[in-house]
Design a protein around this motif. Structure first.
Motif, PDB file in Angstrom:
ATOM      1  N   VAL A   1       0.782  -1.204  -0.001  1.00 44.17           N
ATOM      2  CA  VAL A   1       0.157  -0.092  -0.069  1.00 44.17           C
ATOM      3  C   VAL A   1       0.853   1.155  -0.019  1.00 44.17           C
ATOM      4  CG1 VAL A   1      -1.806   1.305   1.250  1.00 44.17           C
ATOM      5  CG2 VAL A   1      -1.778  -1.311   1.542  1.00 44.17           C
ATOM      6  N   VAL A   2       0.587   2.400  -0.755  1.00 44.74           N
ATOM      7  CA  VAL A   2       1.456   3.429  -0.873  1.00 44.74           C
ATOM      8  C   VAL A   2       0.489   4.664  -0.607  1.00 44.74           C
ATOM      9  CG1 VAL A   2       2.677   4.981  -2.189  1.00 44.74           C
ATOM     10  CG2 VAL A   2       2.931   2.430  -2.718  1.00 44.74           C
ATOM     11  N   PHE A   3       1.012   5.345   0.772  1.00 42.89           N
ATOM     12  CA  PHE A   3       0.476   6.618   1.071  1.00 42.89           C
ATOM     13  C   PHE A   3       1.021   7.653   0.170  1.00 42.89           C
ATOM     14  CE2 PHE A   3      -0.622   5.108   5.379  1.00 42.89           C
ATOM     15  CZ  PHE A   3      -1.886   4.039   5.240  1.00 42.89           C
ATOM     16  N   PRO A   4       0.452   8.780   0.495  1.00 42.61           N
ATOM     17  CA  PRO A   4       1.262  10.153   0.096  1.00 42.61           C
ATOM     18  C   PRO A   4       2.626  10.265   0.104  1.00 42.61           C
ATOM     19  CG  PRO A   4      -0.975  10.667   0.665  1.00 42.61           C
ATOM     20  CD  PRO A   4      -0.646   9.337   1.015  1.00 42.61           C
ATOM     21  N   PHE A   5       3.495  10.962  -0.263  1.00 50.85           N
ATOM     22  CA  PHE A   5       4.947  11.065  -0.295  1.00 50.85           C
ATOM     23  C   PHE A   5       5.529  10.161  -0.454  1.00 50.85           C
ATOM     24  CE2 PHE A   5       2.507  14.483   1.776  1.00 50.85           C
ATOM     25  CZ  PHE A   5       3.034  15.700   1.129  1.00 50.85           C
ATOM     26  N   GLY A   6       5.268   8.872  -1.043  1.00 49.66           N
ATOM     27  CA  GLY A   6       5.997   7.718  -1.288  1.00 49.66           C
ATOM     28  C   GLY A   6       6.207   6.910   0.123  1.00 49.66           C
ATOM     29  N   TYR A   7       5.243   7.192   0.857  1.00 51.48           N
ATOM     30  CA  TYR A   7       5.350   6.317   2.112  1.00 51.48           C
ATOM     31  C   TYR A   7       4.846   4.716   1.841  1.00 51.48           C
ATOM     32  CZ  TYR A   7       5.007   5.581   7.185  1.00 51.48           C
ATOM     33  OH  TYR A   7       5.331   5.206   8.629  1.00 51.48           O
ATOM     34  N   ARG A   8       5.639   3.762   1.650  1.00 53.21           N
ATOM     35  CA  ARG A   8       5.422   2.482   1.235  1.00 53.21           C
ATOM     36  C   ARG A   8       5.275   1.606   2.301  1.00 53.21           C
ATOM     37  NH1 ARG A   8       5.890   3.182  -4.138  1.00 53.21           N
ATOM     38  NH2 ARG A   8       7.476   4.419  -4.791  1.00 53.21           N
ATOM     39  N   ILE A   9       4.058   0.806   2.401  1.00 52.92           N
ATOM     40  CA  ILE A   9       3.741  -0.221   3.172  1.00 52.92           C
ATOM     41  C   ILE A   9       3.815  -1.574   2.729  1.00 52.92           C
ATOM     42  CG2 ILE A   9       1.953  -0.977   5.075  1.00 52.92           C
ATOM     43  CD1 ILE A   9       1.301   2.351   5.137  1.00 52.92           C
ATOM     44  N   SER A  10       4.519  -2.333   3.289  1.00 49.80           N
ATOM     45  CA  SER A  10       4.414  -3.915   2.838  1.00 49.80           C
ATOM     46  C   SER A  10       3.409  -4.397   3.646  1.00 49.80           C
ATOM     47  CB  SER A  10       5.755  -4.626   3.058  1.00 49.80           C
ATOM     48  OG  SER A  10       6.783  -4.029   1.940  1.00 49.80           O
ATOM     49  N   VAL A  11       2.768  -5.431   3.194  1.00 48.45           N
ATOM     50  CA  VAL A  11       1.565  -6.343   3.670  1.00 48.45           C
ATOM     51  C   VAL A  11       2.192  -7.830   3.716  1.00 48.45           C
ATOM     52  CG1 VAL A  11      -0.504  -7.172   4.002  1.00 48.45           C
ATOM     53  CG2 VAL A  11      -0.128  -4.829   3.341  1.00 48.45           C
ATOM     54  N   ARG A  12       2.492  -8.506   4.728  1.00 48.75           N
ATOM     55  CA  ARG A  12       2.955  -9.827   4.779  1.00 48.75           C
ATOM     56  C   ARG A  12       1.753 -10.752   5.546  1.00 48.75           C
ATOM     57  NH1 ARG A  12       9.373  -8.885   5.592  1.00 48.75           N
ATOM     58  NH2 ARG A  12       9.491  -7.764   3.646  1.00 48.75           N
ATOM     59  N   GLN A  13       1.506 -11.835   4.906  1.00 53.16           N
ATOM     60  CA  GLN A  13       0.577 -12.713   5.565  1.00 53.16           C
ATOM     61  C   GLN A  13       1.535 -13.890   6.218  1.00 53.16           C
ATOM     62  OE1 GLN A  13      -3.459 -13.218   3.682  1.00 53.16           O
ATOM     63  NE2 GLN A  13      -2.353 -12.157   1.855  1.00 53.16           N
ATOM     64  N   LEU A  14       1.406 -14.163   7.508  1.00 54.67           N
ATOM     65  CA  LEU A  14       2.196 -15.133   8.097  1.00 54.67           C
ATOM     66  C   LEU A  14       1.434 -16.320   8.508  1.00 54.67           C
ATOM     67  CD1 LEU A  14       4.492 -12.818  10.163  1.00 54.67           C
ATOM     68  CD2 LEU A  14       4.686 -13.365   7.966  1.00 54.67           C
ATOM     69  N   SER A  15       2.223 -17.465   8.444  1.00 57.10           N
ATOM     70  CA  SER A  15       1.625 -18.715   9.303  1.00 57.10           C
ATOM     71  C   SER A  15       1.436 -18.328  10.890  1.00 57.10           C
ATOM     72  CB  SER A  15       2.465 -19.838   9.013  1.00 57.10           C
ATOM     73  OG  SER A  15       3.735 -19.542   9.849  1.00 57.10           O
ATOM     74  N   ASP A  16       0.641 -19.353  11.572  1.00 52.09           N
ATOM     75  CA  ASP A  16       0.608 -19.207  12.905  1.00 52.09           C
ATOM     76  C   ASP A  16       1.870 -19.080  13.626  1.00 52.09           C
ATOM     77  OD1 ASP A  16      -2.136 -18.846  12.742  1.00 52.09           O
ATOM     78  OD2 ASP A  16      -2.563 -21.007  13.365  1.00 52.09           O
TER      79      ASP A  16
ATOM     80  N   TRP B   1      -1.480   5.114   8.847  1.00 55.53           N
ATOM     81  CA  TRP B   1      -1.793   6.318   8.622  1.00 55.53           C
ATOM     82  C   TRP B   1      -1.503   7.481   9.511  1.00 55.53           C
ATOM     83  CZ3 TRP B   1      -3.193   8.739   4.407  1.00 55.53           C
ATOM     84  CH2 TRP B   1      -3.474   9.837   4.314  1.00 55.53           C
ATOM     85  N   LEU B   2      -1.777   6.896  10.904  1.00 52.46           N
ATOM     86  CA  LEU B   2      -1.245   7.912  12.004  1.00 52.46           C
ATOM     87  C   LEU B   2       0.170   8.026  12.096  1.00 52.46           C
ATOM     88  CD1 LEU B   2      -3.725   6.809  14.830  1.00 52.46           C
ATOM     89  CD2 LEU B   2      -3.705   8.632  13.481  1.00 52.46           C
ATOM     90  N   ASP B   3       0.998   6.913  11.659  1.00 48.91           N
ATOM     91  CA  ASP B   3       2.330   6.965  11.774  1.00 48.91           C
ATOM     92  C   ASP B   3       2.899   8.090  10.797  1.00 48.91           C
ATOM     93  OD1 ASP B   3       5.092   6.097  12.734  1.00 48.91           O
ATOM     94  OD2 ASP B   3       4.920   5.404  10.678  1.00 48.91           O
ATOM     95  N   TRP B   4       2.262   7.899   9.380  1.00 51.13           N
ATOM     96  CA  TRP B   4       2.529   8.694   8.394  1.00 51.13           C
ATOM     97  C   TRP B   4       2.300  10.202   8.786  1.00 51.13           C
ATOM     98  CZ3 TRP B   4      -0.835  12.183   5.748  1.00 51.13           C
ATOM     99  CH2 TRP B   4      -0.310  12.854   4.516  1.00 51.13           C
TER     100      TRP B   4
ATOM    101  N   LYS C   1       5.965  18.354   5.528  1.00 50.77           N
ATOM    102  CA  LYS C   1       5.714  17.928   3.987  1.00 50.77           C
ATOM    103  C   LYS C   1       4.225  18.029   3.522  1.00 50.77           C
ATOM    104  CE  LYS C   1       9.494  15.168   3.234  1.00 50.77           C
ATOM    105  NZ  LYS C   1       9.953  13.663   2.877  1.00 50.77           N
ATOM    106  N   ALA C   2       3.312  18.047   4.719  1.00 46.03           N
ATOM    107  CA  ALA C   2       1.676  17.757   4.276  1.00 46.03           C
ATOM    108  C   ALA C   2       0.926  18.808   4.885  1.00 46.03           C
ATOM    109  CB  ALA C   2       1.369  16.459   4.741  1.00 46.03           C
ATOM    110  N   LYS C   3       1.424  20.177   5.143  1.00 42.44           N
ATOM    111  CA  LYS C   3       0.779  21.157   5.921  1.00 42.44           C
ATOM    112  C   LYS C   3      -0.588  21.503   5.224  1.00 42.44           C
ATOM    113  CE  LYS C   3       4.481  23.290   8.162  1.00 42.44           C
ATOM    114  NZ  LYS C   3       5.313  24.563   8.388  1.00 42.44           N
TER     115      LYS C   3
END
Length: 81
Positions: A7-22, A66-69, A78-80
């Motif tokens: 998932v990519v938020f504004p200003f190139g803030y890229r988030i990877s999503v990983r699905q893990l086993s138990d 999103w809160l972290d971004w 950057k996002a005023k």
């Protein structure tokens, strides 16, 4: 609808999503079905859950991301607008 791997938020803030086993998820947190790692910008999801539950957890963890971004980009101006 499938679970995205990125998932990519504004200003190139890229988030990877990983699905893990138990076992992989339990090594991170045995009580969690989803985790936001703000240092690595990765959301971890427990793979064995039904897809509807994983989508719900993904939305919840994206809220944390999103809160972290906002914190990172609003603090440095950057996002005023």
């Amino acid at each position: 609808m499938r679970i995205p791997s990125r998932v990519v938020f504004p200003f190139g803030y890229r988030i990877s999503v990983r699905q893990l086993s138990d076992s992989e998820m339990d090594r991170r947190d045995p009580n969690a079905d989803g985790i936001w790692d703000d240092e690595l910008k990765i959301i971890y999801l427990r793979k064995r859950l039904p897809v509807t539950r994983r989508r719900y957890i993904l939305a919840h963890e994206l809220g944390h991301a999103w809160l972290d971004w906002q914190h990172r980009h609003l603090d440095n101006g950057k996002a005023k607008s």
